[in-house]
Design a protein around this motif. Structure first.
Motif, PDB file in Angstrom:
ATOM      1  N   LYS A  51      77.006 -26.709 -30.464  1.00 11.28           N
ATOM      2  CA  LYS A  51      75.627 -26.491 -30.928  1.00 11.28           C
ATOM      3  C   LYS A  51      74.641 -27.083 -29.927  1.00 11.28           C
ATOM      4  O   LYS A  51      73.669 -26.432 -29.540  1.00 11.28           O
ATOM      5  CB  LYS A  51      75.432 -27.123 -32.305  1.00 11.28           C
ATOM      6  CG  LYS A  51      74.015 -27.080 -32.834  1.00 11.28           C
ATOM      7  CD  LYS A  51      73.909 -27.888 -34.122  1.00 11.28           C
ATOM      8  CE  LYS A  51      72.520 -27.933 -34.681  1.00 11.28           C
ATOM      9  NZ  LYS A  51      71.548 -28.643 -33.873  1.00 11.28           N
ATOM     10  N   GLU A  55      71.857 -25.034 -27.574  1.00  4.30           N
ATOM     11  CA  GLU A  55      70.423 -25.344 -27.637  1.00  4.30           C
ATOM     12  C   GLU A  55      69.888 -25.794 -26.280  1.00  4.30           C
ATOM     13  O   GLU A  55      68.810 -25.367 -25.867  1.00  4.30           O
ATOM     14  CB  GLU A  55      70.169 -26.400 -28.705  1.00  4.30           C
ATOM     15  CG  GLU A  55      70.423 -25.868 -30.103  1.00  4.30           C
ATOM     16  CD  GLU A  55      70.401 -26.919 -31.194  1.00  4.30           C
ATOM     17  OE1 GLU A  55      70.288 -26.514 -32.366  1.00  4.30           O
ATOM     18  OE2 GLU A  55      70.493 -28.130 -30.889  1.00  4.30           O
ATOM     19  N   THR A  61      68.611 -18.820 -30.827  1.00  4.26           N
ATOM     20  CA  THR A  61      67.321 -19.194 -31.405  1.00  4.26           C
ATOM     21  C   THR A  61      67.475 -20.376 -32.350  1.00  4.26           C
ATOM     22  O   THR A  61      66.613 -21.247 -32.404  1.00  4.26           O
ATOM     23  CB  THR A  61      66.671 -18.003 -32.151  1.00  4.26           C
ATOM     24  OG1 THR A  61      67.591 -17.503 -33.107  1.00  4.26           O
ATOM     25  CG2 THR A  61      66.279 -16.908 -31.176  1.00  4.26           C
ATOM     26  N   THR A  62      68.600 -20.420 -33.081  1.00  2.67           N
ATOM     27  CA  THR A  62      68.888 -21.502 -34.010  1.00  2.67           C
ATOM     28  C   THR A  62      70.403 -21.614 -34.171  1.00  2.67           C
ATOM     29  O   THR A  62      71.105 -20.604 -34.083  1.00  2.67           O
ATOM     30  CB  THR A  62      68.281 -21.229 -35.404  1.00  2.67           C
ATOM     31  OG1 THR A  62      66.896 -20.958 -35.273  1.00  2.67           O
ATOM     32  CG2 THR A  62      68.464 -22.393 -36.350  1.00  2.67           C
TER      33      THR A  62
END
Length: 103
Positions: A51, A55, A61-62
Motif C-alpha cells: 500500500k 501511494e 488513487t486510493t
C-alpha cells in the motif's frame, strides 16, 4: 503467458468479480469497467508495505490494507485506480511464483 480469468457474477445486474490469479482480482461494473482491484498477501506487513509503495509511486488513487475479504490470502490490499499494466504484471508475477514453487 495466458491469464485464465474466472468471472463470478456478484449480482443480477451483472457486476463481476474477476479472479486473475490466486493473489489478484478485480470487480467490474455492468458495463465492464473496472471499479476496484485486490492484491493478496500472506502478512499484514507485506500488505501495508505494498500500500505504501503504491501511494509513494502514485500508482493508484486510493488503497487500503485489510484482512482478506475477497481473496483466499490472509491479507489484501484493496486498490482504486490501478492501471491495467500493474494489475497484469502483479498477476503474472504471482502465477510465476506458484509455478516455481510447484504449488
Amino acid at each position: 503467458m495466458h491469464l485464465p480469468v474466472t468471472k463470478i457474477e456478484l449480482s443480477p445486474d451483472r457486476w463481476h468479480f474477476n479472479i486473475i490469479s490466486p493473489r489478484s482480482a478485480t470487480i467490474t461494473n455492468p458495463q465492464g469497467k473496472r471499479q476496484v482491484s485486490y492484491f493478496g498477501f500472506v502478512t499484514q506487513e507485506k500488505a501495508l508495505a505494498f500500500k505504501q509503495w503504491l501511494e509513494e509511486k502514485e500508482l493508484c488513487t486510493t488503497a487500503i490494507a485489510r484482512r482478506a475479504e475477497r481473496l483466499t490470502t490472509e491479507w489484501e490490499c484493496k486498490v482504486w485506480g490501478a492501471k491495467t499494466e500493474l494489475i497484469l504484471k502483479l498477476a503474472i508475477h504471482s502465477l510465476e511464483e506458484i509455478d516455481c514453487n510447484g504449488s
